[in-house]
Write an enzyme that holds these catalytic residues in place. Structure first.
Site, mmCIF file in Angstrom:
data_model
loop_
_atom_site.group_PDB
_atom_site.id
_atom_site.type_symbol
_atom_site.label_atom_id
_atom_site.label_comp_id
_atom_site.label_asym_id
_atom_site.label_seq_id
_atom_site.Cartn_x
_atom_site.Cartn_y
_atom_site.Cartn_z
ATOM 1 N N HIS A 1 7.183 -13.223 -48.973
ATOM 2 C CA HIS A 1 7.119 -11.760 -49.086
ATOM 3 C C HIS A 1 7.655 -11.315 -50.452
ATOM 4 O O HIS A 1 7.038 -10.490 -51.143
ATOM 5 C CB HIS A 1 7.936 -11.151 -47.933
ATOM 6 N N GLU A 2 8.793 -11.901 -50.858
ATOM 7 C CA GLU A 2 9.386 -11.521 -52.153
ATOM 8 C C GLU A 2 8.550 -12.039 -53.316
ATOM 9 O O GLU A 2 8.401 -11.352 -54.322
ATOM 10 C CB GLU A 2 10.839 -12.012 -52.256
ATOM 11 N N HIS B 1 5.910 -9.613 -54.006
ATOM 12 C CA HIS B 1 6.353 -8.439 -54.768
ATOM 13 C C HIS B 1 6.277 -8.704 -56.270
ATOM 14 O O HIS B 1 5.930 -7.818 -57.041
ATOM 15 C CB HIS B 1 7.802 -8.077 -54.413
ATOM 16 N N GLN C 1 11.033 -3.566 -56.762
ATOM 17 C CA GLN C 1 11.329 -2.538 -55.755
ATOM 18 C C GLN C 1 12.399 -1.549 -56.210
ATOM 19 O O GLN C 1 12.527 -0.469 -55.630
ATOM 20 C CB GLN C 1 11.785 -3.190 -54.437
ATOM 21 N N CYS D 1 8.907 -3.892 -44.700
ATOM 22 C CA CYS D 1 9.280 -3.909 -46.111
ATOM 23 C C CYS D 1 10.080 -2.651 -46.423
ATOM 24 O O CYS D 1 9.741 -1.571 -45.948
ATOM 25 C CB CYS D 1 8.012 -3.952 -46.962
ATOM 26 N N LEU D 2 11.134 -2.796 -47.213
ATOM 27 C CA LEU D 2 11.956 -1.634 -47.567
ATOM 28 C C LEU D 2 11.158 -0.613 -48.373
ATOM 29 O O LEU D 2 11.535 0.551 -48.432
ATOM 30 C CB LEU D 2 13.195 -2.083 -48.366
ATOM 31 N N GLY E 1 15.744 -8.897 -47.844
ATOM 32 C CA GLY E 1 15.226 -9.319 -49.139
ATOM 33 C C GLY E 1 14.906 -8.112 -50.004
ATOM 34 O O GLY E 1 14.613 -7.033 -49.488
HETATM 35 ZN ZN LIG Z 1 9.090 -5.919 -49.367
#
Ligand SMILES: [Zn+2]
Length: 169
Positions: free
Chosen positions: A134-135, A138, A50, A92-93, A45
């Protein structure tokens, strides 16, 4: 085009994003870049903040590009319903190298628009519900660490600060 993924501490990640007004060519290009960047990472995701764009839009693909029907593009999403509770490891990225057990509702129902502006209703349980939430976080300027209790959150933030001072973040 691959876009650099911002890391915890970058301003854009910690502020709520704005609704997408019109799905312009720039938004389409952003979506293409986000999909490519998510697959290259690889991740399941990625939200627009991000990659430094404060818009309410994210992409999710639990198959990481292996099943085209698994690709989700959601614009201006909102929750319709959340139910139950699950406790799983999450990463998380924007926080590479860190993960933690995060409590999330077990089931989530989200509506929004696809990249052609068609309204969508998505319902997920387990990992899909987790990814959607999670998204969504963000888009509200929240990372998974913000869902942790004091000490656990502090320990991650401290390590990030140390890496940051050492020029390794
Ligand atoms: Zn994330």
């Amino acid at each position: 085009m691959l876009r650099p993924i911002l890391r915890f501490g970058d301003r854009v990640l910690h502020h709520p994003a704005q609704p997408v007004g019109e799905i312009t060519g720039d938004v389409q290009a952003l979506i293409d870049d986000m999909i490519q960047t998510m697959y290259a990472a690889p991740g399941i995701g990625l939200a627009a903040p991000q990659v430094g764009v404060p818009l309410r839009l994210f992409v999710v693909d639990l198959s990481v590009g292996h099943q085209s029907r698994d690709l989700i593009v959601l614009i201006n999403p909102r929750f319709v319903e959340r139910q139950g509770m699950q406790l799983e490891e999450e990463g998380c990225l924007s926080l590479p190298g860190f993960n933690a057990t995060v409590a999330r509702p077990e089931r989530a129902c989200v509506t929004g628009f696809d990249r052609d502006g068609r309204e969508q209703v998505l319902e997920g349980t387990g990992l899909l519900a987790r990814a959607l939430q999670h998204e969504m976080d963000h888009l509200d300027g929240r990372l998974f660490v913000d869902r942790l209790r004091g000490l656990k959150r502090e320990s991650i933030v401290r390590k990030v600060r140390r890496l940051s001072r050492a020029g390794r973040w």
